[in-house]
Design a protein around this motif. Sequence first.
Motif, mmCIF file in Angstrom:
data_model
loop_
_atom_site.group_PDB
_atom_site.id
_atom_site.type_symbol
_atom_site.label_atom_id
_atom_site.label_comp_id
_atom_site.label_asym_id
_atom_site.label_seq_id
_atom_site.Cartn_x
_atom_site.Cartn_y
_atom_site.Cartn_z
ATOM 1 N N UNK A 92 0.854 -1.180 0.000
ATOM 2 C CA UNK A 92 0.000 0.000 0.000
ATOM 3 C C UNK A 92 0.895 1.236 0.000
ATOM 4 N N UNK A 93 0.350 2.375 -0.380
ATOM 5 C CA UNK A 93 1.168 3.590 -0.418
ATOM 6 C C UNK A 93 1.862 3.863 0.917
ATOM 7 N N UNK A 94 3.037 4.447 0.838
ATOM 8 C CA UNK A 94 3.825 4.770 2.021
ATOM 9 C C UNK A 94 3.010 5.617 2.996
ATOM 10 N N UNK A 112 -10.902 5.441 2.144
ATOM 11 C CA UNK A 112 -11.154 5.818 0.755
ATOM 12 C C UNK A 112 -10.944 4.670 -0.213
ATOM 13 N N UNK A 113 -10.805 5.029 -1.462
ATOM 14 C CA UNK A 113 -10.667 4.077 -2.561
ATOM 15 C C UNK A 113 -9.312 4.293 -3.218
ATOM 16 N N UNK A 114 -8.599 3.187 -3.476
ATOM 17 C CA UNK A 114 -7.309 3.269 -4.148
ATOM 18 C C UNK A 114 -7.402 2.582 -5.495
ATOM 19 N N UNK A 115 -6.825 3.211 -6.523
ATOM 20 C CA UNK A 115 -6.729 2.595 -7.857
ATOM 21 C C UNK A 115 -5.256 2.342 -8.132
ATOM 22 N N UNK A 116 -4.927 1.096 -8.434
ATOM 23 C CA UNK A 116 -3.551 0.706 -8.693
ATOM 24 C C UNK A 116 -3.426 0.304 -10.155
ATOM 25 N N UNK A 117 -2.469 0.910 -10.861
ATOM 26 C CA UNK A 117 -2.289 0.615 -12.288
ATOM 27 C C UNK A 117 -1.121 -0.323 -12.563
ATOM 28 N N UNK A 118 -0.543 -0.890 -11.523
ATOM 29 C CA UNK A 118 0.616 -1.760 -11.671
ATOM 30 C C UNK A 118 1.906 -1.057 -11.285
ATOM 31 N N UNK A 119 1.849 0.260 -11.204
ATOM 32 C CA UNK A 119 3.036 1.046 -10.853
ATOM 33 C C UNK A 119 2.756 2.044 -9.728
ATOM 34 N N UNK A 120 1.622 2.743 -9.841
ATOM 35 C CA UNK A 120 1.315 3.794 -8.871
ATOM 36 C C UNK A 120 -0.134 3.685 -8.407
ATOM 37 N N UNK A 139 -15.642 7.768 3.161
ATOM 38 C CA UNK A 139 -14.300 7.188 3.020
ATOM 39 C C UNK A 139 -14.201 5.723 3.411
ATOM 40 N N UNK A 140 -15.236 5.177 4.029
ATOM 41 C CA UNK A 140 -15.209 3.753 4.365
ATOM 42 C C UNK A 140 -15.874 2.989 3.221
ATOM 43 N N UNK A 183 -5.547 7.926 -5.214
ATOM 44 C CA UNK A 183 -6.460 7.870 -4.078
ATOM 45 C C UNK A 183 -7.710 8.696 -4.356
ATOM 46 N N UNK A 184 -8.865 8.135 -3.990
ATOM 47 C CA UNK A 184 -10.145 8.835 -4.091
ATOM 48 C C UNK A 184 -10.736 8.883 -2.695
ATOM 49 N N UNK A 185 -11.155 10.076 -2.269
ATOM 50 C CA UNK A 185 -11.705 10.256 -0.939
ATOM 51 C C UNK A 185 -12.922 11.167 -0.987
#
Length: 166
Positions: free
Chosen positions: A31-33, A57-65, A82-83, A68-70
Amino acid sequence: MRNIILTIIILHLCFITGKARTEENFASIDLPTGSTTSVFSIVQTQPGFIWLGTNDGLLRYDGYTYKSYRWTMEDIHSLSNNIVNALTYDSSRDILYVGTDIGACIYNQDKDNFESISGAFGKHVKAFLIKDDILYICTTTELLEYRNGTTKTVLTGHFTNIRQIG
């Protein structure tokens, strides 16, 4: 006859064991730092994004980065909360549905934002089901049907487990 049955059982067990030993490649992603989130739901959409519904919130991962959506009070096109408890993807229509503690949203890819699903606002969304082009929204107290922009209550009660609806 007994030997034939025994042979079939042994062959079946060998097939199952052989299949279980098939090597699969799995990779873990961090997960992000600085993130202290818990992941409640995961879904993959086109073109291969991995979406993580978390307690922050919601995280979108593209394989590299990650992106974040909140929820933000100033933006009516942000998440409803956010839950994020539930995610589902309708691959036939290329639509991502997001369920939160106080409602459900549809992700708008073109605008990179969210539209609230009317009739689900204020409801604690636990799960989704898509069947016959109808989105069913399971909340803690209702089963809602969302079709063509309209939401209606199908069933009421106190649901602690989606299998109770079955």
